[in-house]
Design an enzyme around this catalytic site. Structure first.
Site, short mmCIF file in Angstrom:
data_model
loop_
_atom_site.label_atom_id
_atom_site.label_comp_id
_atom_site.label_asym_id
_atom_site.label_seq_id
_atom_site.Cartn_x
_atom_site.Cartn_y
_atom_site.Cartn_z
CD1 TRP A 101 -2.19 -2.03 2.17
CD2 TRP A 101 -2.73 -1.63 0.03
NE1 TRP A 101 -3.10 -2.98 1.77
CE2 TRP A 101 -3.44 -2.76 0.47
CE3 TRP A 101 -2.91 -1.19 -1.28
CZ2 TRP A 101 -4.33 -3.46 -0.35
CZ3 TRP A 101 -3.78 -1.89 -2.11
CH2 TRP A 101 -4.48 -3.00 -1.65
CG ASP A 171 -3.04 3.81 4.51
OD1 ASP A 171 -4.04 3.66 5.21
OD2 ASP A 171 -2.78 3.08 3.52
CE LYS A 195 -8.88 -2.88 3.74
NZ LYS A 195 -7.62 -2.36 3.27
C1 LIG Z 1 -7.02 -1.92 2.00
C2 LIG Z 1 -5.99 -0.90 2.17
C3 LIG Z 1 -5.78 0.11 1.20
C4 LIG Z 1 -6.56 0.14 -0.12
O1 LIG Z 1 -7.86 0.55 0.08
P1 LIG Z 1 -8.92 0.68 -1.13
O2 LIG Z 1 -10.07 1.36 -0.47
O3 LIG Z 1 -9.22 -0.70 -1.60
O4 LIG Z 1 -8.30 1.51 -2.17
C5 LIG Z 1 -4.84 1.06 1.46
N1 LIG Z 1 -4.10 1.05 2.60
C6 LIG Z 1 -4.28 0.11 3.55
C7 LIG Z 1 -3.45 0.14 4.78
C8 LIG Z 1 -5.22 -0.89 3.37
O5 LIG Z 1 -5.39 -1.84 4.30
#
Ligand SMILES: *Cc1c(COP(=O)(O)O)cnc(C)c1O
Length: 359
Positions: A101, A171, A195
């Site tokens: 990511w 993130d 998540k």
């Molecule tokens: C799942 C995830 C993403 C991607 O998210 P999308 O909404 O599918 O674009 C980015 N960063 C982390 C840490 C994730 O777990």
């Protein structure tokens, strides 16, 4: 109908109390005779939903007054672009790459400026995090970026880099609200909500006011400017009404659980159950380095792909779902987010012991 234990990394398990409440309110929300899906985002009913959601999130995370909370539709990948489009005033940013990511985020940022990879854990297939003692940042970088919890590998930055005056952008998708976080250490935090918070389709951005710039990357569409969301309280156009409503319910549920200090305690206990077993198992071993272990995503393997596949299949027959690891790591991954009850983790450990003994 019996529910299963869902160990999916995302979209993921939500609190049963929240789902039941939403079901009860489905046909007639607050005596409106309508579902939340059917009400206008300009109504008083919805204004209350979004304002309470923001306030509860502020309370839970102790968000300082000089930070704004933005509800941005589109998922994580859109933030990979929005961060550089909005923050790169000198056209420079330093990235810590600790998994897929953050690697994808860095690659996206390269479209907008000069990206330097300050450190990467790729040589280790991201099973451990780079040592921050060796890392330096460019003094004129617009921001330093990292992914706090690495969903795929099961690693978590337990310490943050010292970036001085350079804003830290993070993130926090897969550790969102899993434990207390000092918001003032960051210039910007964003999390995809699917998540640990709500249904897919939205990210929540927590951004320090002075970073909400007018002079964004030329050509940045209106809907990709943080300023648009800040000026309209995330109501510039129709927001994901139902998603915000469910997130608000999850915030309230977290407050009822005792807030993030209490969640950390519960999450630590759940993770310890799994890691303690893995550290002593003769069949399974943990994948992530011990010093970097995540509380939310626990990765492990038997070391044999065929045995791993059989384990995943037999676990499903017992109602322990979605334990297959990400395709880039193989093995297994148990995502034990806030809404995964301790009984679910105990059921998993108990089945792992049973499986190990039968080998
Ligand atoms: C799942 C995830 C993403 C991607 O998210 P999308 O909404 O599918 O674009 C980015 N960063 C982390 C840490 C994730 O777990």
């Amino acid at each position: 109908m019996k529910r299963v234990y869902n160990f999916s990394a995302g979209p993921a398990v939500l609190p049963e109390e929240v789902l039941k409440e939403a079901a009860d309110e489905m046909m007639n929300y607050e005596k409106s005779g309508m579902s939340v899906m059917e009400i206008s985002h300009r109504t008083e009913l919805f204004r209350t939903i979004i304002e309470e959601a923001e306030q509860d999130l502020r309370d839970l995370m102790h968000i300082p007054d000089n930070y704004r909370v933005l509800f941005v539709q589109g998922g994580g990948h859109m933030q990979f672009a929005m961060v550089p489009m909005n923050l790169m005033k000198n056209g420079k940013a330093d990235y810590l790459v600790s998994g897929l990511w953050s690697k994808k985020a860095a690659k996206e940022a390269e479209m907008y400026g000069d990206v330097r990879i300050a450190a990467s854990g790729e040589a280790d297939n991201f099973t451990s995090l780079p040592d921050l003692r060796d890392v330096t940042f460019r003094s004129d970088a617009d921001y330093v970026y990292l992914c706090l919890n690495n969903t795929i590998y099961g690693t978590l930055w337990h310490e943050l880099p010292e970036t001085g005056d350079i804003p830290l952008a993070a993130d926090i998708s897969s550790c969102f609200l899993s434990e207390p976080l000092d918001v003032s250490r960051f210039g910007l935090l964003w999390g995809g909500v699917q998540k640990n918070v709500g249904p897919a389709g939205m990210a929540i951005v927590i951004i320090r006011e002075d970073l909400i710039r007018e002079d964004v990357w030329p050509g940045t569409p209106t809907m990709l400017r943080y300023r648009t969301y800040a000026d309209s309280n995330s109501l510039y156009n129709t927001p994901p009404v139902y998603c915000i409503y469910i997130c608000g319910k999850v915030f309230r549920w977290l407050k009822q659980q005792g807030g993030l200090e209490e969640m950390k305690k519960i999450n630590q206990e759940k993770a310890d159950l799994l890691y303690d077993y893995l550290d002593h198992s003769r069949l399974f071993r943990p994948i992530a380095a011990k010093k970097d272990r995540s509380l939310m995503n626990v990765t492990f393997t038997s070391g044999d792909a065929e045995t791993d596949a059989r384990f995943v299949k037999e676990a499903e027959a017992k109602g322990l779902m979605n334990l297959k690891g990400h395709r880039s790591t193989g093995g297994m991954r148990a995502s034990i987010y806030n809404a995964m009850p301790a009984e679910g983790v105990r059921a998993l450990v108990s089945f792992m012991k049973e499986f190990e003994n039968a080998e």
